[in-house]
Motif scaffolding. Structure first.
Motif, PDB file in Angstrom:
ATOM      1  N   GLY A  70      23.982   9.749   3.676  1.00 47.79           N
ATOM      2  CA  GLY A  70      23.557   9.939   2.294  1.00 47.79           C
ATOM      3  C   GLY A  70      22.843   8.832   1.833  1.00 47.79           C
ATOM      4  O   GLY A  70      22.373   8.936   0.589  1.00 47.79           O
ATOM      5  N   ASP A  71      22.310   7.911   2.569  1.00 47.42           N
ATOM      6  CA  ASP A  71      21.468   7.055   2.234  1.00 47.42           C
ATOM      7  C   ASP A  71      20.113   7.169   1.973  1.00 47.42           C
ATOM      8  O   ASP A  71      19.487   8.062   2.484  1.00 47.42           O
ATOM      9  N   VAL A  72      19.427   6.800   0.673  1.00 49.51           N
ATOM     10  CA  VAL A  72      18.111   7.275   0.273  1.00 49.51           C
ATOM     11  C   VAL A  72      17.445   5.958   0.675  1.00 49.51           C
ATOM     12  O   VAL A  72      17.532   4.896   0.277  1.00 49.51           O
ATOM     13  N   SER A  73      16.104   6.098   1.194  1.00 56.92           N
ATOM     14  CA  SER A  73      15.068   5.078   1.463  1.00 56.92           C
ATOM     15  C   SER A  73      13.719   5.585   1.285  1.00 56.92           C
ATOM     16  O   SER A  73      13.448   6.738   1.282  1.00 56.92           O
ATOM     17  N   PHE A  74      12.622   4.860   0.626  1.00 59.85           N
ATOM     18  CA  PHE A  74      11.583   4.985   0.593  1.00 59.85           C
ATOM     19  C   PHE A  74      10.696   3.748   0.327  1.00 59.85           C
ATOM     20  O   PHE A  74      11.081   2.890  -0.041  1.00 59.85           O
ATOM     21  N   THR A  75       9.369   4.046   0.442  1.00 59.36           N
ATOM     22  CA  THR A  75       8.442   3.050   0.213  1.00 59.36           C
ATOM     23  C   THR A  75       7.480   3.375  -1.055  1.00 59.36           C
ATOM     24  O   THR A  75       6.958   4.558  -1.124  1.00 59.36           O
ATOM     25  N   SER A  76       6.858   2.430  -1.728  1.00 61.56           N
ATOM     26  CA  SER A  76       5.858   2.617  -2.725  1.00 61.56           C
ATOM     27  C   SER A  76       4.783   1.797  -2.639  1.00 61.56           C
ATOM     28  O   SER A  76       4.822   0.260  -2.675  1.00 61.56           O
ATOM     29  N   ASP A  77       3.550   2.246  -2.396  1.00 62.00           N
ATOM     30  CA  ASP A  77       2.409   1.518  -2.458  1.00 62.00           C
ATOM     31  C   ASP A  77       2.121   0.559  -3.838  1.00 62.00           C
ATOM     32  O   ASP A  77       2.313   0.992  -4.870  1.00 62.00           O
ATOM     33  N   LEU A  78       1.998  -0.710  -3.775  1.00 64.54           N
ATOM     34  CA  LEU A  78       1.739  -1.631  -4.761  1.00 64.54           C
ATOM     35  C   LEU A  78       0.241  -2.171  -4.972  1.00 64.54           C
ATOM     36  O   LEU A  78      -0.295  -1.814  -6.093  1.00 64.54           O
ATOM     37  N   ALA A  79      -0.287  -2.441  -3.761  1.00 65.89           N
ATOM     38  CA  ALA A  79      -1.731  -3.078  -4.116  1.00 65.89           C
ATOM     39  C   ALA A  79      -2.444  -2.903  -2.666  1.00 65.89           C
ATOM     40  O   ALA A  79      -1.854  -3.059  -1.706  1.00 65.89           O
ATOM     41  N   THR A  80      -3.703  -2.849  -2.684  1.00 66.19           N
ATOM     42  CA  THR A  80      -4.684  -2.795  -1.421  1.00 66.19           C
ATOM     43  C   THR A  80      -5.745  -3.650  -1.450  1.00 66.19           C
ATOM     44  O   THR A  80      -6.138  -4.079  -2.878  1.00 66.19           O
ATOM     45  N   LEU A  81      -5.936  -4.111  -0.416  1.00 65.11           N
ATOM     46  CA  LEU A  81      -7.369  -4.742  -0.255  1.00 65.11           C
ATOM     47  C   LEU A  81      -8.455  -4.039   0.838  1.00 65.11           C
ATOM     48  O   LEU A  81      -7.956  -3.881   1.953  1.00 65.11           O
ATOM     49  N   PRO A  82      -9.548  -3.837   0.464  1.00 64.08           N
ATOM     50  CA  PRO A  82     -10.264  -3.322   1.389  1.00 64.08           C
ATOM     51  C   PRO A  82     -10.876  -4.022   2.778  1.00 64.08           C
ATOM     52  O   PRO A  82     -10.760  -5.242   2.610  1.00 64.08           O
ATOM     53  N   GLY A  83     -11.039  -3.698   3.839  1.00 66.11           N
ATOM     54  CA  GLY A  83     -11.284  -4.205   5.177  1.00 66.11           C
ATOM     55  C   GLY A  83     -12.135  -3.374   6.133  1.00 66.11           C
ATOM     56  O   GLY A  83     -12.112  -2.043   5.710  1.00 66.11           O
TER      57      GLY A  83
END
Length: 357
Positions: A70-83
């Motif tokens: 029943g555990d929930v997990s997720f990721t959320s994008d915060l910031a990016t740098l182009p390359g």
């Protein structure tokens, strides 16, 4: 927005830790449903809420429900740098309900919250030493903490220079250069990852290495000022370089304390800045936690200094800023928090992530 209303409603109705423990999982599920059904961006999810993911390359927001636990997990994008050529950077925060109910029920001496509050974390890449509680390196074991987990390092020739991981799924070339105190990891795609590196000029120290203190073979508590020696306990990711010789770099802020009033050990390390290949940067700004959010197991008075080498975090992440090559702010990520509990069981709760352009 609707998720914020849900959080405030939960906060008003739920008054005991037991009720909070039962509600946390459901609140995250409701938030995820709101994200999917109502098209609320995951960056705006207001959660009452460990490992996160960051990649040189980019990661999309993902969510997972473990149907067994029943555990929930997720990721959320915060910031990016182009390359280019593998050097674009995407920093994501990760959330997991795993262990949250136990953390809520324990005092902060044993289970403090991290820099992003209960259940949340930022990625950390480092090579870590397991000293086995001794000051000699003869019985030490090393691990690499990477985006895909923790791997034990195996000494290939027994001379402490060349290593491989214990995973059959990786074919990385890993070398340790003693005079630099630096690790180099070359992955299958030719990308080079540099960990640590001794700052011969203290002015160039960017927190690449975490240190403990030893007295010969003794690495425990002591106020003895003589015969102290620094021992590297972790080598933090310093630079990533592609096959074209282009690179991005990482800088850290460290909290240091003296043992016996003499040399410093590393109490905590915080990612401070990421330098992109085009001169733009991501800067992390930390504020002090309230004193209820952490506990020093040993407090001593006098000028002799602490005899103990405790590790705990006194700071939380307040915001992140993306700066262009001229140093002007391009965008800001703001974190807003609430609190659960009181006194030495106060837990910081991440309520919102706001992106400002």
């Amino acid at each position: 927005d609707i998720v914020k209303i849900l959080f405030n409603t939960f906060q008003t109705m739920i008054t005991t830790k037991t009720q909070w423990k039962r509600a946390l999982h459901w609140l995250l599920i409701v938030c995820l449903l709101a994200t999917n059904v109502l098209n609320v961006p995951i960056q705006q999810v207001h959660a009452a809420a460990n490992d996160s993911s960051s990649s040189i390359g980019g990661v999309a927001d993902t969510s997972t429900v473990n149907l067994s636990t029943g555990d929930v997990s997720f990721t959320s994008d915060l910031a990016t740098l182009p390359g280019r050529n593998g050097l674009d950077i995407n920093i994501s925060a990760g959330y997991s309900t795993s262990g949250v109910d136990q953390t809520v029920d324990r005092w902060n001496l044993d289970a403090p919250t991290g820099i992003l509050g209960l259940g949340w974390s930022l990625p950390k890449r480092a090579i870590i030493r397991d000293s086995k509680g001794t000051g000699t390196d003869a019985d030490d074991t090393y691990y690499i903490k990477d985006a895909d987990g923790m791997h034990k390092l195996i000494d290939v020739n027994g001379d402490g220079k060349e290593y491989k991981t214990d995973s059959k799924y990786t074919n990385w070339k890993i070398e340790y250069t003693i005079w630099k105190d630096q690790w180099t990891v070359i992955k299958e795609d030719g990308m080079k990852y540099y960990f640590g590196g001794f700052p011969f000029d203290p002015k160039t120290d960017k927190g690449e290495i975490d240190y403990g203190i030893t007295w010969g073979n003794w690495i425990g508590s002591s106020k003895q000022g003589t015969n102290q020696q620094g021992l590297a306990t972790a080598w933090n990711l310093k630079k990533v370089e592609n096959t074209w010789g282009e690179s991005v770099s990482f800088e850290y802020e460290q909290a240091k304390e003296k043992v016996g009033g003499f040399i410093n050990y590393t109490q905590a390390t915080y990612l401070k800045q990421i330098n992109g290949m085009y001169g733009d940067t991501i800067v992390f700004e930390y504020y002090p936690k309230s004193t209820d959010e952490y506990q020093d197991p040993h407090t001593e008075s006098g000028e002799e200094g602490d005899a103990y080498q405790e590790k705990f975090e006194k700071m939380y992440l307040h915001n992140m800023k993306v700066l262009n090559a001229s140093g002007d702010t391009f965008s800001t990520v703001q974190f807003d928090y609430g609190f659960l509990g009181e006194d030495d069981m106060t837990k910081r709760i991440l309520k919102s992530i706001t992106h400002l352009d």
